[in-house]
Each structure stands twice: as C-alpha cells, then as structure tokens.
Scaffold this motif. Structure first.
Motif, mmCIF file in Angstrom:
data_model
loop_
_atom_site.group_PDB
_atom_site.id
_atom_site.type_symbol
_atom_site.label_atom_id
_atom_site.label_comp_id
_atom_site.label_asym_id
_atom_site.label_seq_id
_atom_site.Cartn_x
_atom_site.Cartn_y
_atom_site.Cartn_z
ATOM 1 N N SER A 1 0.819 -1.370 -0.039
ATOM 2 C CA SER A 1 -0.190 0.137 0.041
ATOM 3 C C SER A 1 0.724 1.092 -0.041
ATOM 4 N N MET A 2 1.933 1.270 0.917
ATOM 5 C CA MET A 2 2.882 2.521 0.791
ATOM 6 C C MET A 2 3.507 2.765 -0.378
ATOM 7 N N ASN A 3 3.880 1.378 -1.231
ATOM 8 C CA ASN A 3 4.419 1.510 -2.708
ATOM 9 C C ASN A 3 3.397 2.430 -3.554
ATOM 10 N N ASP A 4 2.077 1.877 -3.358
ATOM 11 C CA ASP A 4 1.111 2.443 -4.293
ATOM 12 C C ASP A 4 1.140 3.900 -3.719
ATOM 13 N N ALA A 5 0.955 4.403 -2.691
ATOM 14 C CA ALA A 5 0.940 5.923 -2.477
ATOM 15 C C ALA A 5 2.123 6.495 -3.018
ATOM 16 N N MET A 6 3.257 5.911 -3.007
ATOM 17 C CA MET A 6 4.472 6.795 -3.190
ATOM 18 C C MET A 6 4.692 6.847 -4.685
ATOM 19 N N VAL A 7 3.990 5.706 -5.576
ATOM 20 C CA VAL A 7 4.233 6.125 -6.992
ATOM 21 C C VAL A 7 3.418 7.393 -7.351
ATOM 22 N N GLN A 8 2.102 7.727 -6.634
ATOM 23 C CA GLN A 8 1.400 8.716 -6.922
ATOM 24 C C GLN A 8 2.011 10.228 -6.290
ATOM 25 N N PHE A 9 2.881 9.930 -5.081
ATOM 26 C CA PHE A 9 3.678 11.019 -4.456
ATOM 27 C C PHE A 9 4.745 11.382 -5.481
ATOM 28 N N HIS A 10 5.333 10.571 -6.066
ATOM 29 C CA HIS A 10 6.424 11.038 -6.936
ATOM 30 C C HIS A 10 5.835 11.711 -8.092
ATOM 31 N N ALA A 11 5.013 11.035 -8.674
ATOM 32 C CA ALA A 11 4.439 11.901 -9.863
ATOM 33 C C ALA A 11 3.655 13.192 -9.637
ATOM 34 N N THR A 12 3.090 13.230 -8.503
ATOM 35 C CA THR A 12 2.718 14.670 -8.103
ATOM 36 C C THR A 12 3.889 15.558 -7.805
ATOM 37 N N GLN A 13 4.920 15.284 -7.305
ATOM 38 C CA GLN A 13 6.111 16.051 -6.876
ATOM 39 C C GLN A 13 6.544 16.660 -7.944
ATOM 40 N N GLN A 14 6.798 15.692 -9.152
ATOM 41 C CA GLN A 14 7.464 16.003 -10.445
ATOM 42 C C GLN A 14 6.768 17.083 -10.953
ATOM 43 N N LYS A 15 5.265 17.151 -11.019
ATOM 44 C CA LYS A 15 4.272 17.721 -11.692
ATOM 45 C C LYS A 15 4.419 19.367 -10.790
ATOM 46 N N GLN A 16 4.750 19.169 -9.667
ATOM 47 C CA GLN A 16 4.704 20.555 -9.127
ATOM 48 C C GLN A 16 6.160 21.341 -9.429
ATOM 49 N N ASN A 17 7.045 20.477 -9.480
ATOM 50 C CA ASN A 17 8.430 20.971 -9.563
ATOM 51 C C ASN A 17 9.172 21.040 -11.017
ATOM 52 N N GLY A 18 8.361 20.845 -12.069
ATOM 53 C CA GLY A 18 9.151 20.890 -13.435
ATOM 54 C C GLY A 18 8.304 20.415 -14.458
ATOM 55 N N ASN A 19 8.987 20.007 -15.460
ATOM 56 C CA ASN A 19 8.073 19.477 -16.910
ATOM 57 C C ASN A 19 8.489 18.068 -17.017
#
Length: 285
Positions: free
Chosen positions: A162-180
């Motif tokens: 479950s935490m791996n599930d969450a973190m794939v979404q976390f990393h995708a969200t972070q990159q969207k906020q931080n760049g292209n």
C-alpha cells in the motif's frame, strides 16, 4: 533503440529476466544489474554487475552516490526494482532498526528513487515490482506505519504494497509541481512466477510449493515481457489522462479502480518514509 537501465534485484528471477530482455533488444544498450551476489552467467556483454545489499539504507546511499558520480553523462531510461524476500520469519530488524522484509520491499526502493532522480531521463520509467493490485489506504495502520508495535506477515505485506502504491502517486505529483519532467512511476504485480523465491521457505514447505509453482507459474521471461510491455502501454494510457503513475497486473494490463490517495495521506506516508530512512542513514551501529 539504445537504452540505459538499472535493475536492482536483477541478479536472479524476474529482475534478471527483465535485464536480459532490455539488454538483448539492442547491443548498444547498457544495463546494470545489482544484488548481493554476481550471477553465475551474464548472457549479454552489455550487462554490468554492481554489488548492493538493498536491505541497508546506508549501503544504498553509498551505492547511489557512486552511481551518480559515474553516470552523470549516461542518464537512465529505466529504474527497475524487483528486490525482495519470501520468508515466514517474524519481524527481523536490520542493524538500522528496520524490518528486513520492509527494508527490501519498501524503504530501500523509495531511497533508490529519491537518490537516483538526478540521473533519470525526463521521460524515464520507474518500475516497482511487488503487487500493484491489492494496496489501499484502508489496509494501513496509520498509527504504526513501520509496524514496530503490531507486526505480522500479512500486515507487513499490506503495508509495503500500500505504501508503494501511495509513493508512485507521490513521486508523480512531486514532479508535476517541480518541473516539466514526464517520468512514469509504475507499481507492478508479477503474479505467480517460476523463480527461486521459494528458497526462503522452511524445507518442509518447499516441495509442495514447487509442485504448485510448476502447475500455475509462468516463466520469468514471460513475466518480464508482460512487465515491460505493460509499463509502456499503461504509461501511454495514463499520460493521456494527465497522470504519470499507474498499476499493472500479471498480464501487463492496467489495474482498474485503484485509489487516488489524498494530499494529506501522501504527506503522512512520505514524511514517515523519509523519517525512517534518514534515521537509518544516521545509524552508527
């Protein structure tokens, strides 16, 4: 097409098959496989071995520092993590105070992603092979995420998944906020695969487990094909929907109905994850 890939857990089983498949597609590609022990046979000359104990956060940090230093001009198209262990033992802490199973299946994978982001291409694929099907927020004990109080084999499995599930979404969200950047983060379920994973079982369970495996398991090469093809196809589907994360099943198909984690849930899990990891990196024992 020539690619660059790192496969942690690539010295046997599914990871080894994925590495061989990637290396075999183009002789100019370069694939690094990492694990504790070098395989007896490396079939492609464009596969390199680098030793790593992926249960140790400090060893991962040293490894990633060295990897970044030596690969500044050779950014990765793929970061694939298949490392894991099948064991019936209860909570077994590493010298850094993390359960060994959870270190391999979750915390080490997240540290590898965090540290290797600088050497990932802007459109790289990050693949976690564990179980992209059954994870959900409701399967977590939110007050005991590292299970120091309520450890059991099922709870450890659910927490890592479950935490791996969450973190794939976390990393995708972070990159969207931080760049292209448009890196895709995929959590994959390999299904039942004919590998040597059952070696960790007690001796009296190995024979029946192996008999069952022969009846229902697919080969590691078939699994590797499903994982790589599925990653490509699901990434394309996800990008059209404006997201850069996904989950695939044992056939490489997108898993339907996966939970979208809230911002608060993602922050809770990421804060916990980096806290556990950074505490381990400070450990001197």
């Amino acid at each position: 097409m020539s690619i660059r890939a790192l496969v942690v857990g690539g010295t046997n089983g599914i990871g080894y098959a994925m590495a061989c498949r990637l290396a075999g597609e183009n002789p100019s590609s370069r694939v690094v496989i990492s694990g504790r022990n070098k395989p007896d046979r490396i079939p492609n000359p464009n596969i390199d071995f680098r030793a790593l104990d992926a249960s140790s956060m400090r060893q991962i940090k040293r490894y990633t520092d060295e990897f970044k230093s030596s690969h500044q001009d050779q950014q990765l198209d793929f970061l694939i993590m298949t490392q894991g262990i099948f064991t019936m033992a209860g909570r077994t802490e590493t010298a850094e105070g993390i359960d060994n199973k959870m270190a391999l299946h979750y915390y080490g994978k997240q540290l590898l992603i965090r540290e290797l982001l600088p050497v990932l291409k802007n459109n790289a694929r990050v693949i976690i092979v564990l179980d992209g099907k059954i994870g959900a927020p409701a399967k977590l004990d939110w007050k005991d995420l590292d299970l120091k109080q309520g450890y059991s084999l099922p709870s450890a499995a659910y927490h890592c998944i479950s935490m791996n599930d969450a973190m794939v979404q976390f990393h995708a969200t972070q990159q969207k906020q931080n760049g292209n950047t448009q890196r895709h983060f995929i959590h994959a379920f390999p299904g039942v695969v004919a590998s040597n994973l059952m070696a960790g079982l007690p001796w009296y369970l190995r024979a029946p487990s192996q008999a069952l495996m022969r009846m229902v398991a697919v080969s590691t090469d078939t699994c590797a094909e499903h994982m790589l093809r599925g990653t490509s196809e699901v990434s394309e589907i996800a990008e059209k929907d404006g997201r850069f994360w996904g989950h695939i099943d044992q056939k490489g198909r997108e898993v339907p109905g996966k939970a979208i984690w809230t911002e608060e849930q993602l922050k809770t899990i990421s804060d916990h994850t980096w806290g556990v990891i950074d505490d381990a990196l400070k450990c001197t024992s």
